[in-house]
Design a protein around this motif. Structure first.
Motif, PDB file in Angstrom:
ATOM      1  N   ASN A 221       0.797  -1.235   0.000  1.00  0.00           N
ATOM      2  CA  ASN A 221       0.000   0.000   0.000  1.00  0.00           C
ATOM      3  C   ASN A 221       0.826   1.280   0.000  1.00  0.00           C
ATOM      4  OD1 ASN A 221      -1.828  -2.033   0.591  1.00  0.00           O
ATOM      5  ND2 ASN A 221      -2.328  -1.274   2.613  1.00  0.00           N
TER       6      ASN A 221
ATOM      7  N   HIS B 299      -2.992   5.155   0.461  1.00  0.00           N
ATOM      8  CA  HIS B 299      -3.604   4.022  -0.216  1.00  0.00           C
ATOM      9  C   HIS B 299      -4.078   3.004   0.824  1.00  0.00           C
ATOM     10  CE1 HIS B 299      -2.430   5.241  -4.271  1.00  0.00           C
ATOM     11  NE2 HIS B 299      -1.342   5.727  -3.682  1.00  0.00           N
ATOM     12  N   THR B 300      -5.215   2.389   0.564  1.00  0.00           N
ATOM     13  CA  THR B 300      -5.775   1.434   1.520  1.00  0.00           C
ATOM     14  C   THR B 300      -5.675  -0.011   1.039  1.00  0.00           C
ATOM     15  OG1 THR B 300      -7.977   1.742   0.583  1.00  0.00           O
ATOM     16  CG2 THR B 300      -7.363   3.137   2.469  1.00  0.00           C
TER      17      THR B 300
END
Length: 84
Positions: free
Chosen positions: A52, A71-72
């Motif tokens: 991520n 970002h996940t």
């Protein structure tokens, strides 16, 4: 034009004067690298990964300059083509 590669775990730095390539180990990702991309000048290397955290590195020595947070999930691709 940028130069991008899929499914690589290290990049290669090419010296324009000697035309030799040397491997660059990218230490810092906690999971697999999914893509790397050089900028048009060849001095920066961008990496996407399953951890991520896309990152930017000096291509000469593999030093990480920074990350792109937020970002996940896994980052599968990137493009470092800049037109400004």
């Amino acid at each position: 034009m940028s130069e991008c590669f899929d499914d690589l775990f290290s990049g290669y730095h090419s010296s324009s004067s000697s035309h030799h390539q040397k491997p660059i180990a990218l230490h810092g990702h906690e999971r697999s690298i999914t893509k790397i991309c050089y900028n048009s000048d060849g001095d920066l290397l961008f990496s996407a990964s399953k951890d991520n955290v896309p990152s930017v590195w000096w291509s000469v020595n593999g030093e990480r300059l920074g990350t792109f947070d937020g970002h996940t999930g896994a980052v599968w691709t990137l493009d470092c083509n800049c037109e400004w």
